[in-house]
Scaffold this active site. Structure first.
Site, PDB file in Angstrom:
ATOM      1  N   CYS A 197      15.660  -8.988   0.461  1.00  0.00           N
ATOM      2  CA  CYS A 197      15.608 -10.438   0.695  1.00  0.00           C
ATOM      3  C   CYS A 197      16.854 -11.348   0.645  1.00  0.00           C
ATOM      4  O   CYS A 197      16.866 -12.170   1.344  1.00  0.00           O
ATOM      5  CB  CYS A 197      14.242 -11.046  -0.044  1.00  0.00           C
ATOM      6  SG  CYS A 197      14.602 -10.887  -1.784  1.00  0.00           S
ATOM      7  N   GLU A 219       0.769  -1.024   0.034  1.00  0.00           N
ATOM      8  CA  GLU A 219      -0.053  -0.143   0.046  1.00  0.00           C
ATOM      9  C   GLU A 219       1.016   1.261  -0.001  1.00  0.00           C
ATOM     10  O   GLU A 219       0.771   2.209  -0.857  1.00  0.00           O
ATOM     11  CB  GLU A 219      -0.863   0.001   1.278  1.00  0.00           C
ATOM     12  CG  GLU A 219      -1.744   1.106   1.207  1.00  0.00           C
ATOM     13  CD  GLU A 219      -3.024   0.873   2.171  1.00  0.00           C
ATOM     14  OE1 GLU A 219      -2.596   0.258   3.290  1.00  0.00           O
ATOM     15  OE2 GLU A 219      -4.022   1.539   2.207  1.00  0.00           O
ATOM     16  N   GLU A 242       7.742 -16.277  -2.937  1.00  0.00           N
ATOM     17  CA  GLU A 242       8.882 -15.558  -2.769  1.00  0.00           C
ATOM     18  C   GLU A 242       9.121 -14.914  -1.349  1.00  0.00           C
ATOM     19  O   GLU A 242       8.417 -13.649  -1.260  1.00  0.00           O
ATOM     20  CB  GLU A 242       9.257 -14.605  -3.828  1.00  0.00           C
ATOM     21  CG  GLU A 242       9.054 -15.125  -5.288  1.00  0.00           C
ATOM     22  CD  GLU A 242      10.071 -16.126  -5.568  1.00  0.00           C
ATOM     23  OE1 GLU A 242      11.124 -15.968  -5.188  1.00  0.00           O
ATOM     24  OE2 GLU A 242       9.987 -17.030  -6.478  1.00  0.00           O
TER      25      GLU A 242
HETATM   26  P1  TAP Z   1       4.670  -8.472   3.984  1.00  0.00           P
HETATM   27  O1  TAP Z   1       4.475  -7.517   5.154  1.00  0.00           O
HETATM   28  O2  TAP Z   1       4.743  -9.916   4.037  1.00  0.00           O
HETATM   29  O3  TAP Z   1       3.721  -7.839   2.680  1.00  0.00           O
HETATM   30  C1  TAP Z   1       3.781  -8.261   1.330  1.00  0.00           C
HETATM   31  C2  TAP Z   1       2.709  -7.848   0.694  1.00  0.00           C
HETATM   32  O4  TAP Z   1       1.442  -8.716   1.140  1.00  0.00           O
HETATM   33  C3  TAP Z   1       2.146  -6.427   0.785  1.00  0.00           C
HETATM   34  O5  TAP Z   1       1.629  -6.162  -0.452  1.00  0.00           O
HETATM   35  C4  TAP Z   1       1.331  -6.497   1.895  1.00  0.00           C
HETATM   36  O6  TAP Z   1      -0.030  -5.676   1.819  1.00  0.00           O
HETATM   37  C5  TAP Z   1       0.529  -7.854   1.684  1.00  0.00           C
HETATM   38  N1  TAP Z   1      -0.248  -8.571   2.717  1.00  0.00           N
HETATM   39  C6  TAP Z   1      -0.130  -8.319   3.860  1.00  0.00           C
HETATM   40  N2  TAP Z   1      -1.107  -9.078   4.777  1.00  0.00           N
HETATM   41  C7  TAP Z   1      -1.720  -9.833   3.670  1.00  0.00           C
HETATM   42  C8  TAP Z   1      -2.943 -10.918   3.885  1.00  0.00           C
HETATM   43  N3  TAP Z   1      -3.402 -11.142   4.956  1.00  0.00           N
HETATM   44  N4  TAP Z   1      -3.214 -11.315   2.566  1.00  0.00           N
HETATM   45  C9  TAP Z   1      -2.526 -10.951   1.352  1.00  0.00           C
HETATM   46  N5  TAP Z   1      -1.633  -9.979   1.266  1.00  0.00           N
HETATM   47  C10 TAP Z   1      -1.281  -9.389   2.390  1.00  0.00           C
HETATM   48  O7  TAP Z   1       6.469  -7.902   3.454  1.00  0.00           O
HETATM   49  P2  TAP Z   1       6.978  -6.458   3.182  1.00  0.00           P
HETATM   50  O8  TAP Z   1       7.213  -6.088   4.674  1.00  0.00           O
HETATM   51  O9  TAP Z   1       6.069  -5.691   2.525  1.00  0.00           O
HETATM   52  O10 TAP Z   1       8.296  -7.082   2.528  1.00  0.00           O
HETATM   53  C11 TAP Z   1       9.217  -7.552   3.115  1.00  0.00           C
HETATM   54  C12 TAP Z   1       9.452  -8.981   3.028  1.00  0.00           C
HETATM   55  O11 TAP Z   1       9.523  -9.566   1.731  1.00  0.00           O
HETATM   56  C13 TAP Z   1      10.772  -9.631   3.825  1.00  0.00           C
HETATM   57  O12 TAP Z   1      10.184 -10.785   4.500  1.00  0.00           O
HETATM   58  C14 TAP Z   1      11.509  -9.883   2.393  1.00  0.00           C
HETATM   59  O13 TAP Z   1      12.405 -10.780   2.720  1.00  0.00           O
HETATM   60  C15 TAP Z   1      10.410 -10.450   1.482  1.00  0.00           C
HETATM   61  N6  TAP Z   1      10.932 -10.160   0.308  1.00  0.00           N
HETATM   62  C16 TAP Z   1      11.217 -11.466  -0.479  1.00  0.00           C
HETATM   63  C17 TAP Z   1      11.746 -11.644  -1.982  1.00  0.00           C
HETATM   64  C18 TAP Z   1      11.846 -12.813  -2.359  1.00  0.00           C
HETATM   65  S1  TAP Z   1      12.384 -12.650  -4.277  1.00  0.00           S
HETATM   66  N7  TAP Z   1      11.928 -13.995  -2.025  1.00  0.00           N
HETATM   67  C19 TAP Z   1      11.808 -10.129  -2.284  1.00  0.00           C
HETATM   68  C20 TAP Z   1      11.494  -9.228  -1.744  1.00  0.00           C
HETATM   69  C21 TAP Z   1      11.100  -9.253  -0.437  1.00  0.00           C
HETATM   70  P3  TAP Z   1       0.092  -4.327   2.487  1.00  0.00           P
HETATM   71  O14 TAP Z   1       1.563  -4.083   3.338  1.00  0.00           O
HETATM   72  O15 TAP Z   1       0.128  -3.181   1.647  1.00  0.00           O
HETATM   73  O16 TAP Z   1      -0.728  -4.216   3.671  1.00  0.00           O
END
Ligand code: TAP
Length: 498
Positions: free
Chosen positions: A292, A186, A258
């Protein structure tokens, strides 16, 4: 889009992008830049009804529209047009990304260039990838395995690389002939809506690319729960990924996950220590450690530990932490205040569990840092395998150092975490480096380099870092479904002992 618009203090406004039309939602959310505190963007906050409308459009366009049946040449040309439009708008895209995420503009430009390369790569796959024939079963039997687009793809992306993570999915899904509903994080939705606008300009039919901005618990959950979404491709934390496997279970849709990581940089005694020091630091600090595949654990052999650490500390003194749009900045801001506090909490825990602070450790809040969320790059020595900062994803600029005395110990330590996304080996002898790389449990291993990616190389995780691959032909295949068509030629088939 122009970069003057992106860099002005004016607030950019984005709506929901559904069926080729941008509309406002009943509610909106405002984003302030994590580097400066200025209000920079206003996003539409979709509700469940908005999300369901986008899904039904993507469903209809997949079931009745022309895109899934278009030729490889059409898909390829449209993707190349998108790549050209992204190139024309590259500075504007980079500035939005730097503004919203808080990352240094130089690195944001790299993200845009990498994203364009993925679109071009997907365009090549749209032309080159197709099914195969099986003709060695029986001289009178011919089987074709054709590749069909998987259908409506829901995409949920995180805030750390909003554009890059989207582009690891979207162009490959489009190359395969899918239709899409995208939910960006968001707080960093800007470049995703910009891409949807460019997709329309590039000639993708209305309804092929839909963007629904809003919260994960509303929009993301509606995508997971929808029977009309055939594949949900998720990038984010392991906790949310795991919850999606539960919320989507009744639909039996395909998932691609991922998730988080906890990479190690393993430095052996024969490594080029100058190179290793630079690489280890870059791997830990890139995107302020909000990465990540960050290598935030340094595992170093006793024989070279002190020398390597001295080099790392010396190099760290030259790294510029600064405002995202400052051309000199090499490390930017944390994504928001809450996350900054979380990172500081990890540092405190690391020290209370026996870690020794070698550099950093505090918030930066004077002068240019006053209005943003900045943390000093931090190095902590004496970290044990069972310590919190060894095991948990910190997602901040914190390097935790652990020493080892044998190759076996290095393997055990590297693999002693729940995650398995990416690790790095620094060693001169290929006879040691390659067998070691093979024993590390992760989807990727870098040897004598770090964070080096290209669209041809698939990426993804094992263990709690998820499953499925993005980029490369493997990434394209995730968006296809094999269908087997078997034909008997002559003589006629024999049934029931005719
Ligand atoms: P999350 O908090 O997991 O959020 C990821 C996405 O999921 C956001 O768009 C979030 O929406 C959405 N989301 C949250 N709750 C949800 C639900 N109940 N149902 C469906 N979707 C939901 O991760 P983040 O903090 O944005 O990103 C960091 C994480 O991503 C780290 O753990 C990182 O390691 C991982 N990551 C992994 C990779 C690969 S390639 N493995 C690459 C980049 C990042 P909102 O935030 O808008 O509410």
């Amino acid at each position: 889009m122009s970069h003057t618009m992106a860099s002005s203090p004016q607030v950019r406004t984005y709506g929901l992008y559904i069926d080729g039309v941008e509309t406002q939602a009943k509610n909106t959310s405002v984003r302030s830049a994590p580097g400066t505190g200025e209000q920079i963007a206003k996003f539409a906050s979709a509700d469940v009804a908005d999300t369901e409308r986008a899904i039904s459009v993507a469903r209809r366009v997949f079931d009745e529209g022309s895109w899934p049946h278009s030729t490889g040449a059409t898909r390829s040309k449209t993707l190349l047009k998108l790549a050209a439009l992204m190139q024309e708008n590259s500075e504007g895209l980079a500035r939005i990304e730097a503004d919203e995420v808080g990352k240094p503009i130089k690195q944001a430009r790299g993200d845009v260039a990498g994203s364009i390369a993925m679109v071009e790569h997907a365009a090549s796959l749209a032309l080159s990838e197709s099914g195969r024939a099986v003709d060695n079963v029986d001289p009178d039997v011919m089987s074709m395995i054709i590749r069909e687009p998987v259908g409506v793809v829901g995409m949920i992306t995180p805030w750390n690389f909003p554009l890059l993570q989207l582009m690891q999915k979207l162009p490959y899904a489009l190359a395969a002939g899918c239709t899409t509903v995208i939910k960006p994080a968001e707080i960093t939705s800007g470049t995703t809506v910009e891409i949807a606008r460019l997709c329309t300009k590039a000639g993708f039919p209305d309804g092929v690319v839909n963007v629904v901005t809003g919260s994960g618990s509303v929009v993301g959950d509606a995508l997971a729960a929808s029977i009309d979404v055939d594949l949900l491709s998720f990038t984010g934390s392991t906790a949310v990924g795991a919850s999606i496997t539960t919320s989507s279970a009744p639909t039996t849709k395909r998932l691609s996950m991922e998730l988080g990581g906890k990479g190690a940089a393993v430095v052996l005694p024969d490594a080029d220590l100058e190179q290793a020091a630079n690489g280890v630091l870059f791997g830990a600090l890139f995107n302020s450690g909000q990465c990540c595949v960050a290598t935030t654990r340094l595992l170093v052999h006793d024989d070279v530990a002190d020398e390597l650490i001295d080099k790392i500390i010396a190099k760290l003194a030259t790294v510029k932490v600064g405002r995202p749009l400052d051309e000199r900045s090499e490390v930017g801001a944390m994504i928001h205040e809450y996350h900054l506090q979380k990172v500081l909490g990890f540092i405190e825990t690391g020290l209370s569990e026996g870690g020794k602070l070698l550099a950093g450790g505090s918030r930066l809040s004077d002068g240019e840092y006053a209005d943003g969320f900045f943390v000093e790059p931090t190095v902590i020595d004496n970290v044990d395998k069972d310590d919190t900062i060894f095991q948990e994803e910190i997602f901040g600029p914190v390097l935790a150092i652990t020493r080892f005395s044998s190759l076996e110990e290095a393997v055990t330590l590297t693999n002693a975490v729940d995650y398995g996304l990416a690790n790095t080996v620094w060693a001169s002898g290929i006879q040691t480096a390659l067998p070691l790389a093979k024993r590390l449990k992760s989807g990727s291993v870098w040897v004598n380099t770090t964070l080096e990616n290209a669209p041809q190389m698939p990426t993804g995780g094992v263990k709690r870092s998820g499953y499925g691959r993005e980029m490369g032909p493997e990434g394209y295949e995730e968006f296809t479904e094999p269908k087997t068509i078997t034909m008997r030629l002559e003589p006629a088939a024999q049934f029931f002992g005719q």
